[in-house]
Write a protein that holds these residues in place. Structure first.
Motif, mmCIF file in Angstrom:
data_model
loop_
_atom_site.group_PDB
_atom_site.id
_atom_site.type_symbol
_atom_site.label_atom_id
_atom_site.label_comp_id
_atom_site.label_asym_id
_atom_site.label_seq_id
_atom_site.Cartn_x
_atom_site.Cartn_y
_atom_site.Cartn_z
ATOM 1 N N ASP A 235 23.880 3.720 -21.648
ATOM 2 C CA ASP A 235 25.282 3.361 -21.803
ATOM 3 C C ASP A 235 25.412 2.058 -22.570
ATOM 4 O OD1 ASP A 235 26.932 5.321 -20.030
ATOM 5 O OD2 ASP A 235 25.143 4.847 -18.870
ATOM 6 N N ILE A 236 24.327 1.300 -22.604
ATOM 7 C CA ILE A 236 24.322 0.050 -23.355
ATOM 8 C C ILE A 236 22.888 -0.294 -23.737
ATOM 9 C CG2 ILE A 236 24.163 -1.386 -21.253
ATOM 10 C CD1 ILE A 236 25.970 -3.403 -22.772
ATOM 11 N N PHE A 237 22.740 -0.976 -24.872
ATOM 12 C CA PHE A 237 21.427 -1.391 -25.368
ATOM 13 C C PHE A 237 21.453 -2.906 -25.553
ATOM 14 C CE2 PHE A 237 18.752 -2.439 -29.062
ATOM 15 C CZ PHE A 237 17.552 -1.819 -28.760
ATOM 16 N N ILE A 238 20.522 -3.588 -24.865
ATOM 17 C CA ILE A 238 20.478 -5.048 -24.972
ATOM 18 C C ILE A 238 19.105 -5.469 -25.485
ATOM 19 C CG2 ILE A 238 20.805 -7.242 -23.741
ATOM 20 C CD1 ILE A 238 22.184 -5.579 -21.520
ATOM 21 N N SER A 239 19.082 -6.082 -26.668
ATOM 22 C CA SER A 239 17.828 -6.559 -27.227
ATOM 23 C C SER A 239 17.723 -8.050 -26.939
ATOM 24 C CB SER A 239 17.810 -6.287 -28.734
ATOM 25 O OG SER A 239 16.520 -6.478 -29.246
ATOM 26 N N ILE A 240 16.594 -8.467 -26.373
ATOM 27 C CA ILE A 240 16.468 -9.864 -25.940
ATOM 28 C C ILE A 240 15.459 -10.637 -26.788
ATOM 29 C CG2 ILE A 240 15.894 -11.361 -23.961
ATOM 30 C CD1 ILE A 240 17.204 -9.308 -22.210
ATOM 31 N N HIS A 241 15.919 -11.793 -27.261
ATOM 32 C CA HIS A 241 15.114 -12.615 -28.175
ATOM 33 C C HIS A 241 15.197 -14.096 -27.838
ATOM 34 C CE1 HIS A 241 14.196 -9.457 -31.181
ATOM 35 N NE2 HIS A 241 15.203 -8.869 -30.527
ATOM 36 N N ALA A 242 14.334 -14.869 -28.473
ATOM 37 C CA ALA A 242 14.377 -16.333 -28.391
ATOM 38 C C ALA A 242 13.753 -16.833 -29.681
ATOM 39 C CB ALA A 242 13.587 -16.828 -27.186
#
Ligand SMILES: [Zn+2]
Length: 456
Positions: A235-242
């Motif tokens: 239902d949602i796509f969250i790409s995590i970065h730093a």
């Protein structure tokens, strides 16, 4: 003291030794076109990746399987390898039992991978990029991969009070370390930890289920990351970065959505182009023929892309608002740029930059459990707000909000920036059916207007 005295007697022998080594080195460099400088192995859920760092660019190579006993042979023309590098590899959890190497016709190299399971090999060369040397990549695909849940099966599970699926994509991995911070902090590790933290929070919440796109230290191509989210009907796509920035003073978290028209700021453009390079660093070989969205008619992609974009901006704003409570923000609004990983036509997708790892203070914080937990919690709080406002039809969250009152469950209050297409995508019904249910003659809608949503 004794050492000093001895020195007077050593020079002749030393000189002789040095010149001898020089000759050997000289011979070495003229004989071998490509030295294999180091070897790495990465284990992914469905394949094992072997990477050979090369001293020279184009490498003539052949990879083929042999039976009884099962093994893979890698022939590399005009080349050499340091056997110690191979001996030090950790081959546990891989189908490789051991690696042997030897010379063929005095200058070609043969590497033999002894196997304890059958695999399908695939190889490709990656050209020098972003501080990485030329590389020869050998992927060994497991032959007994569990079949992925088909869409049909997932649909069945969807009836009733289904879970909202949150796809969490920890950026980078494997060959691609992402940005590097002070004290050897690597983006791929930091974001993996935040992602796991977020996943455990999501799974602890009734009505939600997390799907980790990357489940270990290996690389996944950008388009595969999107497709993995779609396979599980996220239902949602969250790409995590730093990420890192040219200027170590740059600081603050940001949230990004896709832009189809160029970036909203210089930083956004810079970060998107850096992120999009990941495939060149992490390693993608060959063209993926299953890339459906490239084959879809342009108009269709455009329409649904706009739809998921409005939702992406909505959830992005809510996440940004929460992150702003636990860390400094780089910009006070959701930024947009052409991130390849966010190019999903039907899943609202955001990319969260949790901070600049190039900033010593932020790197220090990102390296602490407490700060990572705060970030994960802020992201999930934003996501929950988004779904509490307009829960997907048939979900537990929708049932909790509206009870068994299906009439009410199927109502949607229009907020700013929304379009009929966006709403239709969100509830997985067609625009035509929404129009028919609401006696709409055209697609004009107003903020605050309540729409009846027909059951999907
Ligand atoms: Zn990144």
């Amino acid at each position: 003291m004794a050492g000093r005295k001895n020195r007077t007697r050593k020079p002749v022998a030393l000189l002789f030794l040095k010149s001898l080594m020089g000759i050997i080195l000289l011979l070495g460099s003229s004989c071998f076109a490509a030295n294999i400088e180091s070897v790495r192995v990465w284990r992914a859920p469905d394949h094992t990746r072997l990477v050979f760092d090369l001293s020279a660019s184009v490498v003539d190579h052949k990879v083929f399987p042999l039976k009884a006993p099962a093994r893979i042979v890698v022939d590399i023309a005009d080349s050499s390898i340091n056997a110690n590098d191979v001996d030090e590899l950790d081959l546990s959890n891989t189908p490789i039992k051991q690696i042997r190497s030897g010379k063929r016709n005095s200058k070609d190299l043969r590497v033999v991978l002894d196997l304890n399971a059958t695999v399908k090999p695939r190889s490709f060369v990656l050209v020098k990029h972003g501080g990485k040397p030329d590389r020869l990549v050998i992927d060994l695909y497991d032959s007994n991969i569990e079949t992925v849940k088909t869409v049909q099966q997932v649909v069945k599970a969807e009836t009733g009070k289904r879970d909202i699926i949150v796809a969490i994509d920890a950026g980078h991995g494997g060959e691609d370390p992402g940005a590097l911070g002070p004290k050897k902090i690597r983006e791929k590790d930091v974001v993996y930890k935040i992602s796991k933290q977020l996943a455990s929070m999501v799974n602890a919440e009734k009505g939600y289920k997390a799907h980790m796109v990357r489940t270990g230290d290996y690389y996944i191509p950008l388009d595969t990351r999107r497709n993995k989210a779609r396979e599980v009907r996220a239902d949602i796509f969250i790409s995590i970065h730093a990420d890192a920035f040219k200027n170590p003073k740059a600081k603050g978290a940001s949230v990004f959505a896709l832009s189809r028209r160029g970036a909203t700021s210089e930083t956004a453009r810079f970060l998107a182009s850096k992120e999009n390079e990941a495939d060149l660093i992490g390693g993608v070989g060959g063209v993926d023929l299953g890339n459906v969205d490239d084959m879809l008619a342009g108009v269709l992609v455009d329409l649904s892309m706009t739809a998921s974009l409005a939702n992406s901006l909505d959830v992005g704003e809510k996440v940004l608002g929460q992150i702003g409570k636990v860390t400094l923000l780089h910009k006070n609004q959701v930024e947009q740029a052409g991130f390849v990983v966010l190019k999903s036509p039907d899943v609202p997708s955001i990319l969260v930059e949790t901070g600049f790892i190039s900033n010593p203070e932020e790197a220090r914080k990102l390296n602490t459990y407490d700060h990572r937990k705060k970030l994960a919690n802020a992201i999930f709080t934003g996501v929950k707000r988004y779904f509490n406002e307009t829960p997907p039809a048939g979900s537990y969250v929708a049932w909790k909000k509206y009870g068994d009152n299906l009439e009410r469950q199927m109502e949607h209050v229009i907020s700013r920036g929304e379009t009929l297409t966006a709403i239709a995508t969100r509830y997985k019904v067609s625009v035509a059916r929404i129009k028919a249910a609401n006696d709409l003659n055209d697609s004009t809608i107003k903020i605050g207007q309540i729409l009846k949503i027909p059951a999907s």
